[in-house]
Scaffold this motif. Structure first.
Motif, PDB file in Angstrom:
ATOM      1  N   GLN A 139       5.016  -0.800  -7.099  1.00 12.13           N
ATOM      2  CA  GLN A 139       5.034   0.156  -5.994  1.00 12.13           C
ATOM      3  C   GLN A 139       5.996   1.314  -6.264  1.00 12.13           C
ATOM      4  O   GLN A 139       6.697   1.788  -5.389  1.00 12.13           O
ATOM      5  CB  GLN A 139       5.400  -0.538  -4.680  1.00 12.13           C
ATOM      6  N   THR A 140       6.002   1.759  -7.525  1.00 13.61           N
ATOM      7  CA  THR A 140       6.870   2.865  -7.922  1.00 13.61           C
ATOM      8  C   THR A 140       6.093   4.148  -8.200  1.00 13.61           C
ATOM      9  O   THR A 140       6.704   5.210  -8.283  1.00 13.61           O
ATOM     10  CB  THR A 140       7.661   2.489  -9.185  1.00 13.61           C
ATOM     11  N   GLU A 141       4.805   4.062  -8.343  1.00 13.74           N
ATOM     12  CA  GLU A 141       4.013   5.255  -8.599  1.00 13.74           C
ATOM     13  C   GLU A 141       2.572   5.018  -8.185  1.00 13.74           C
ATOM     14  O   GLU A 141       2.141   3.870  -7.985  1.00 13.74           O
ATOM     15  CB  GLU A 141       4.067   5.644 -10.085  1.00 13.74           C
ATOM     16  N   CYS A 142       1.847   6.106  -8.045  1.00 11.41           N
ATOM     17  CA  CYS A 142       0.431   6.039  -7.698  1.00 11.41           C
ATOM     18  C   CYS A 142      -0.406   6.219  -8.963  1.00 11.41           C
ATOM     19  O   CYS A 142      -0.120   7.099  -9.779  1.00 11.41           O
ATOM     20  CB  CYS A 142       0.069   7.121  -6.678  1.00 11.41           C
ATOM     21  N   ILE A 143      -1.405   5.389  -9.107  1.00 16.17           N
ATOM     22  CA  ILE A 143      -2.294   5.477 -10.261  1.00 16.17           C
ATOM     23  C   ILE A 143      -3.716   5.671  -9.768  1.00 16.17           C
ATOM     24  O   ILE A 143      -4.065   5.220  -8.667  1.00 16.17           O
ATOM     25  CB  ILE A 143      -2.182   4.230 -11.162  1.00 16.17           C
ATOM     26  N   PRO A 144      -4.564   6.348 -10.553  1.00 16.97           N
ATOM     27  CA  PRO A 144      -5.938   6.617 -10.105  1.00 16.97           C
ATOM     28  C   PRO A 144      -6.711   5.324  -9.873  1.00 16.97           C
ATOM     29  O   PRO A 144      -6.574   4.348 -10.601  1.00 16.97           O
ATOM     30  CB  PRO A 144      -6.530   7.429 -11.272  1.00 16.97           C
ATOM     31  N   LYS A 145      -7.521   5.330  -8.830  1.00 18.81           N
ATOM     32  CA  LYS A 145      -8.365   4.178  -8.528  1.00 18.81           C
ATOM     33  C   LYS A 145      -9.567   4.129  -9.474  1.00 18.81           C
ATOM     34  O   LYS A 145     -10.048   5.164  -9.939  1.00 18.81           O
ATOM     35  CB  LYS A 145      -8.864   4.245  -7.088  1.00 18.81           C
ATOM     36  N   ASP A 146     -10.042   2.911  -9.738  1.00 12.82           N
ATOM     37  CA  ASP A 146     -11.256   2.720 -10.526  1.00 12.82           C
ATOM     38  C   ASP A 146     -12.475   2.863  -9.626  1.00 12.82           C
ATOM     39  O   ASP A 146     -12.483   2.373  -8.486  1.00 12.82           O
ATOM     40  CB  ASP A 146     -11.262   1.331 -11.175  1.00 12.82           C
ATOM     41  N   GLY A 150       0.788  -1.219   0.000  1.00  8.94           N
ATOM     42  CA  GLY A 150       0.000   0.000   0.000  1.00  8.94           C
ATOM     43  C   GLY A 150       0.819   1.268   0.000  1.00  8.94           C
ATOM     44  O   GLY A 150       0.253   2.360   0.024  1.00  8.94           O
ATOM     45  N   MET A 151       2.171   1.169  -0.041  1.00 11.20           N
ATOM     46  CA  MET A 151       3.021   2.343  -0.031  1.00 11.20           C
ATOM     47  C   MET A 151       3.934   2.324  -1.248  1.00 11.20           C
ATOM     48  O   MET A 151       4.171   1.271  -1.847  1.00 11.20           O
ATOM     49  CB  MET A 151       3.831   2.424   1.255  1.00 11.20           C
ATOM     50  N   VAL A 152       4.456   3.485  -1.616  1.00 13.22           N
ATOM     51  CA  VAL A 152       5.261   3.613  -2.832  1.00 13.22           C
ATOM     52  C   VAL A 152       6.498   4.451  -2.551  1.00 13.22           C
ATOM     53  O   VAL A 152       6.563   5.203  -1.577  1.00 13.22           O
ATOM     54  CB  VAL A 152       4.458   4.281  -3.977  1.00 13.22           C
ATOM     55  N   SER A 153       7.491   4.289  -3.400  1.00  8.70           N
ATOM     56  CA  SER A 153       8.626   5.205  -3.474  1.00  8.70           C
ATOM     57  C   SER A 153       8.910   5.423  -4.955  1.00  8.70           C
ATOM     58  O   SER A 153       9.151   4.474  -5.691  1.00  8.70           O
ATOM     59  CB  SER A 153       9.862   4.632  -2.768  1.00  8.70           C
ATOM     60  N   HIS A 154       8.829   6.663  -5.385  1.00  9.00           N
ATOM     61  CA  HIS A 154       8.953   6.976  -6.806  1.00  9.00           C
ATOM     62  C   HIS A 154      10.321   7.549  -7.159  1.00  9.00           C
ATOM     63  O   HIS A 154      10.555   7.906  -8.305  1.00  9.00           O
ATOM     64  CB  HIS A 154       7.865   7.970  -7.217  1.00  9.00           C
ATOM     65  N   LYS A 204     -15.996  -7.322   0.183  1.00 11.10           N
ATOM     66  CA  LYS A 204     -15.920  -5.873   0.084  1.00 11.10           C
ATOM     67  C   LYS A 204     -16.460  -5.420  -1.263  1.00 11.10           C
ATOM     68  O   LYS A 204     -16.467  -6.160  -2.234  1.00 11.10           O
ATOM     69  CB  LYS A 204     -14.465  -5.398   0.234  1.00 11.10           C
ATOM     70  N   GLY A 205     -16.875  -4.171  -1.273  1.00 10.59           N
ATOM     71  CA  GLY A 205     -17.272  -3.544  -2.531  1.00 10.59           C
ATOM     72  C   GLY A 205     -18.526  -4.130  -3.126  1.00 10.59           C
ATOM     73  O   GLY A 205     -19.494  -4.499  -2.436  1.00 10.59           O
ATOM     74  N   LYS A 206     -18.483  -4.219  -4.446  1.00 10.75           N
ATOM     75  CA  LYS A 206     -19.675  -4.674  -5.171  1.00 10.75           C
ATOM     76  C   LYS A 206     -20.006  -6.132  -4.881  1.00 10.75           C
ATOM     77  O   LYS A 206     -21.161  -6.541  -5.019  1.00 10.75           O
ATOM     78  CB  LYS A 206     -19.486  -4.452  -6.662  1.00 10.75           C
ATOM     79  N   TYR A 207     -19.011  -6.907  -4.461  1.00  7.97           N
ATOM     80  CA  TYR A 207     -19.272  -8.308  -4.153  1.00  7.97           C
ATOM     81  C   TYR A 207     -20.082  -8.450  -2.865  1.00  7.97           C
ATOM     82  O   TYR A 207     -20.809  -9.419  -2.699  1.00  7.97           O
ATOM     83  CB  TYR A 207     -17.955  -9.070  -4.059  1.00  7.97           C
ATOM     84  N   VAL A 257     -10.728  -1.924  -0.643  1.00 11.01           N
ATOM     85  CA  VAL A 257     -10.197  -2.686  -1.768  1.00 11.01           C
ATOM     86  C   VAL A 257      -9.115  -1.853  -2.439  1.00 11.01           C
ATOM     87  O   VAL A 257      -9.351  -0.699  -2.811  1.00 11.01           O
ATOM     88  CB  VAL A 257     -11.311  -3.040  -2.781  1.00 11.01           C
ATOM     89  N   SER A 258      -7.944  -2.440  -2.586  1.00 13.40           N
ATOM     90  CA  SER A 258      -6.845  -1.728  -3.218  1.00 13.40           C
ATOM     91  C   SER A 258      -7.158  -1.462  -4.687  1.00 13.40           C
ATOM     92  O   SER A 258      -7.548  -2.356  -5.426  1.00 13.40           O
ATOM     93  CB  SER A 258      -5.558  -2.562  -3.109  1.00 13.40           C
ATOM     94  N   GLY A 259      -6.966  -0.229  -5.078  1.00 20.65           N
ATOM     95  CA  GLY A 259      -7.155   0.131  -6.480  1.00 20.65           C
ATOM     96  C   GLY A 259      -8.570   0.492  -6.843  1.00 20.65           C
ATOM     97  O   GLY A 259      -8.867   0.709  -8.017  1.00 20.65           O
ATOM     98  N   GLU A 260      -9.483   0.542  -5.853  1.00 21.30           N
ATOM     99  CA  GLU A 260     -10.885   0.830  -6.172  1.00 21.30           C
ATOM    100  C   GLU A 260     -11.445   1.882  -5.227  1.00 21.30           C
ATOM    101  O   GLU A 260     -11.111   1.914  -4.040  1.00 21.30           O
ATOM    102  CB  GLU A 260     -11.735  -0.436  -6.082  1.00 21.30           C
ATOM    103  N   ILE A 261     -12.295   2.724  -5.801  1.00 23.24           N
ATOM    104  CA  ILE A 261     -13.120   3.638  -5.015  1.00 23.24           C
ATOM    105  C   ILE A 261     -14.525   3.048  -5.025  1.00 23.24           C
ATOM    106  O   ILE A 261     -15.181   3.016  -6.074  1.00 23.24           O
ATOM    107  CB  ILE A 261     -13.121   5.056  -5.598  1.00 23.24           C
ATOM    108  N   ILE A 262     -14.956   2.535  -3.909  1.00 21.51           N
ATOM    109  CA  ILE A 262     -16.231   1.819  -3.833  1.00 21.51           C
ATOM    110  C   ILE A 262     -17.346   2.798  -3.528  1.00 21.51           C
ATOM    111  O   ILE A 262     -17.316   3.509  -2.513  1.00 21.51           O
ATOM    112  CB  ILE A 262     -16.174   0.719  -2.758  1.00 21.51           C
ATOM    113  N   LEU A 263     -18.334   2.841  -4.416  1.00 25.55           N
ATOM    114  CA  LEU A 263     -19.556   3.600  -4.163  1.00 25.55           C
ATOM    115  C   LEU A 263     -20.548   2.647  -3.520  1.00 25.55           C
ATOM    116  O   LEU A 263     -20.906   1.623  -4.102  1.00 25.55           O
ATOM    117  CB  LEU A 263     -20.116   4.173  -5.463  1.00 25.55           C
ATOM    118  N   GLU A 264     -20.980   2.964  -2.322  1.00 25.33           N
ATOM    119  CA  GLU A 264     -21.826   2.048  -1.570  1.00 25.33           C
ATOM    120  C   GLU A 264     -22.847   2.817  -0.757  1.00 25.33           C
ATOM    121  O   GLU A 264     -22.787   4.047  -0.653  1.00 25.33           O
ATOM    122  CB  GLU A 264     -20.962   1.204  -0.630  1.00 25.33           C
TER     123      GLU A 264
END
Length: 787
Positions: free
Chosen positions: A505-512, A481-485, A739-742, A667-674
């Protein structure tokens, strides 16, 4: 040393220009007298006293010849000589302009007010060296310093500075002074193992602090290194303006390749017009007053200007100088045709004195000394550089970053590859033209690396090694869950809430953005199931309405059957509230619709179960249960149970209603709408009440399972409640672990499967008889008792 002869020539050239220039000191000629210090304190004091004494008479503090009017002193080349001169010249209030370095003394201006330094404070150079090391990311270096008081003070200053800027020293070596030959010999004989370690270290960058005499001691060590199977090549030497790559005549055959590619900070210099032409005219007969030309010529060209008869017989190989030798043919390590930094300082020092004298003669205060005018002198020299002193008596100038190219034939080229401007804005003092730098050939023109260990690349962070300096470290992978760029980060960082680390784990990318959508496969499957069960329920309801007057439909309260089928139909339609992006309305309707509809269904099942039991008991003679059989009981059970669930939902919505929420962490990599339940207590209270109705229905149906076949609808209700309870008991842990949609999908699946269990177990036997076995749908079959 032959190379220092250029300092004399620059002085002579400057005075020649001034005496020939009608715009400055017209009708006045400047003279000069030059003495050698021999790099010793005794000779320095003697030379200074002789300048301050009567001509040809060694009588200090007394002068009787006006033609020997001493105006100012220029010297020396090294700090020790300058300090020795200063102690005497200050007494006579005679200005001294040092063209080399000067021993760094606190509050030097108050101690030596008549001292002027043509080289800016060396602390500015040290800052430039640190910035240079940071620019090239050299964090593991060797430090060599002259073994004297000046070297001690340098180490006391530079070591903390390096540490504060993230740089470590691999070792510190003290260089003996040139005039202490016994120390050099002792070091070679008894401490060679230490120097062997020095040249085998992984540090590829050496920062050397010393003056030209110290360089000769270092050259001896490097010259002897191959005899001890040690190679001193493949290093980047960083030096300050005090240093000069020069050779003694005996050393001119020694290889200087070890210093090829070195970098130095030199006082900004230029080439005065006519200087090269001036030195090309020099020959042994050019001036009878030059007491240095003979020694210089013989050392530079390895010949003799005059040879006695004994020397001619004993030295057959000693050639005679012709006097026509060309200076441009001398290797650069012995003599340079272009004006060096130290010579440029001498040139400017002479002009500074001349302009101060000129200001005195133009003023009305001709009795005032040069010192008062030197402090405020400002002028442009012949090449356009502005010369003036700051409040500390130091030349206000910057430094050139010079790359030294030394070739095997002894030729030497200085390439300006950058600039250090102490007066520039913070962070912009140093500029480097990296493309102009020529590194030592062992680096194959690849930027040298000088670190304690390999870099920690993105995705890793530095982990300190116990017992070693902070520049030596291990590389540890970033925690989940952490990065160093960047390279060599001390710790990994967290991504913003709307981003997550990539796999490396080298950069942050936008969550889906994630929610159970109608467009994805899982949503489509659940929609198909919901529609299918709704159609089946509608078909069953239609069948029961069509055959409403048949005995099997009329049996066991036809109204409860209709209520149960309608509630099941509504249950199968509930999933449509759970699929799609959560909205405020859907979040409010989800728990209330689900809770009330299922309460209605379960209360209908409970009422049907109790009706079966009461109907059987009402047939016994003398029982009082007959009045509860029929519709009377259902009129109490169904509304009361539904009312309780409705009350729970009302309290829920009025105190802590569900609302649309965003979960960025589950959930890693996701923005959960709930839909946030609002109150977990009310959610499990609603679910618990449904469980209570199901358990009561199961118990009652289980106790009535052995009733005669004609009334044994309780057997099917038992199976349906068993399925219902199994589904919802497995729902709770599954719901909590997803978690999430499941999580939403699990909830929908539980609704559909529990409803399907009720529909299948209770109504499939009746539909089988109504549709496929109509002959069994008669009163005789229903009233037949089990034997």
């Amino acid at each position: 040393m032959p190379k220092n002869y250029q300092h004399i020539l620059s002085l002579v050239f400057a005075i020649k220009e001034i005496n020939e220039d009608p715009k400055i000191l017209s009708n006045i000629s400047l003279g000069f007298h030059i003495l050698n210090s021999y790099y010793t304190a005794r000779m320095t004091y003697k030379a200074t006293l002789s300048l301050l004494s009567t001509q040809h008479q060694f009588v200090p503090y007394f002068k009787c010849h006006h033609q020997n009017n001493l105006i100012a002193l220029t010297g020396g080349c090294i700090s020790e000589i300058s300090a020795n001169i200063a102690t005497i010249s200050a007494i006579h209030k005679t200005p001294q302009l040092t063209y080399g370095s000067f021993f760094p003394v606190e509050d030097v201006k108050s101690l030596l007010p008549f001292l002027y330094q043509m080289v800016p404070n060396e602390a500015k150079q040290h800052k430039g060296v640190v910035q240079l090391l940071q620019y090239f990311r050299w964090t593991w270096i060797g430090v060599l310093a002259v073994d004297d008081d000046k070297g001690d003070r340098f180490l006391q200053t530079i070591v903390p500075t390096l540490s504060q800027n993230g740089i470590c020293y691999a070792f510190i070596v003290r260089l003996p002074k040139w005039n202490y030959l016994d120390e050099i010999i002792h070091m070679i004989l008894h401490k060679w193992e230490y120097f062997e370690t020095l040249f085998e270290r992984k540090a590829n960058v050496y920062f050397v602090y010393g003056e030209p005499p110290s360089f000769q001691a270092l050259r001896i060590l490097l010259f002897l290194a191959p005899f001890f199977s040690v190679s001193p090549l493949g290093k980047v030497w960083i030096v300050t303006s005090h240093w000069d790559f020069a050779s003694l005549p005996v050393q001119k055959i020694w290889d200087m390749q070890a210093f090829h590619g070195s970098i130095s900070f030199t006082v900004h210099s230029n080439q005065p017009l006519g200087f090269q032409k001036f030195i090309q005219m020099i020959n042994p007969s050019w001036s009878k007053g030059d007491g240095f030309i003979q020694d210089f010529w013989e050392q530079a060209f390895s010949c003799s200007l005059k040879m006695s008869e004994d020397e001619e017989e004993g030295e057959e190989n000693n050639k005679l100088c012709t006097g026509e030798e060309k200076l441009e043919h001398i290797p650069g390590i012995l003599f340079e045709m272009k004006m060096t930094g130290h010579s440029y300082n001498v040139y400017n020092a002479i002009y500074a004195v001349a302009h101060a004298l000129h200001a005195i003669y133009k003023s009305s205060c001709k009795h005032r000394i040069v010192h008062h005018f030197l402090r405020h002198i400002v002028f442009n020299n012949s090449v356009g550089d502005t010369i003036y002193f700051d409040e500390n008596g130091e030349l206000a100038a910057g430094f050139d970053v010079t790359n030294w190219l030394i070739f095997s034939n002894g030729s030497l080229v200085r390439v300006k590859v950058g600039r250090l401007d102490p007066h520039a804005p913070r962070g912009k003092e140093l500029t480097i033209k990296e493309g102009l730098i020529m590194w030592h050939k062992s680096f194959n023109q690849v930027l040298p690396v000088s670190v304690c260990n390999d870099n920690c690349y993105p995705g890793f962070s530095r982990k300190k090694k116990e017992g070693e300096r902070f520049c030596c470290y291990d590389c540890a992978p970033c925690p989940e869950g952490m990065v160093s760029h960047q390279k060599d980060l001390d710790r990994c960082g967290s991504c913003p809430e709307d981003q997550y680390p990539n796999k490396e784990q080298t950069e942050c990318i936008p969550k889906d953005v994630s929610f159970l959508s109608y467009k994805e496969e899982l949503g489509i499957i659940l929609v198909i199931l919901a529609i299918s069960f709704s159609l089946i329920t509608t078909l069953v309801l239609g069948t029961f309405v069509k055959y409403k007057d048949t005995p099997i439909v009329k049996a066991n309260n036809r109204t409860l059957t209709y209520i149960l089928l309608i509630s099941l139909l509504l249950c199968f339609l509930c999933p449509f509230l759970f699929i799609g992006q959560p909205r405020k309305v859907t979040c409010l309707l989800r728990p209330t619709a689900f809770g009330i509809v299922f309460s209605l269904a379960l209360s209908s099942v409970l009422a049907k179960t109790i009706t079966v039991v009461l109907a059987f008991m009402a047939t016994k003679p003398g029982t009082r249960m007959k009045k509860w059989a029929g519709k009377r009981l259902s009129n109490y059970v169904v509304p009361s149970c539904s009312f309780i669930q409705a009350s729970i939902c009302t309290i829920w919505l009025s105190t802590s209603p569900p609302f649309p929420d965003i979960d960025m962490h589950s959930v890693s990599g996701e923005i959960i709408l709930e839909c946030n339940d609002g109150s977990g207590t009310m959610f499990y209270s609603s679910l618990g009440f449904l469980g209570f109705l199901a358990i009561v229905s199961f118990i009652v149906a289980f106790l009535a399972r052995k009733l005669p076949d004609s009334f044994n609808e309780a057997k099917f209700i038992t199976f349906s409640m068993l399925v219902f309870c199994s589904v919802w008991l497995s729902f709770v842990p599954t719901y909590l672990n997803t978690k999430g949609k499941y999580m939403v999908a699990v909830e929908i699946f539980s609704i559909l499967s529990s409803g399907a269990g009720l529909l299948g177990c209770i109504f499939s036997p009746k539909c089988f008889i109504i549709v496929l076995r109509p002959e069994l749908n008669n009163r005789e079959q229903l009233t037949r008792r089990k034997r």
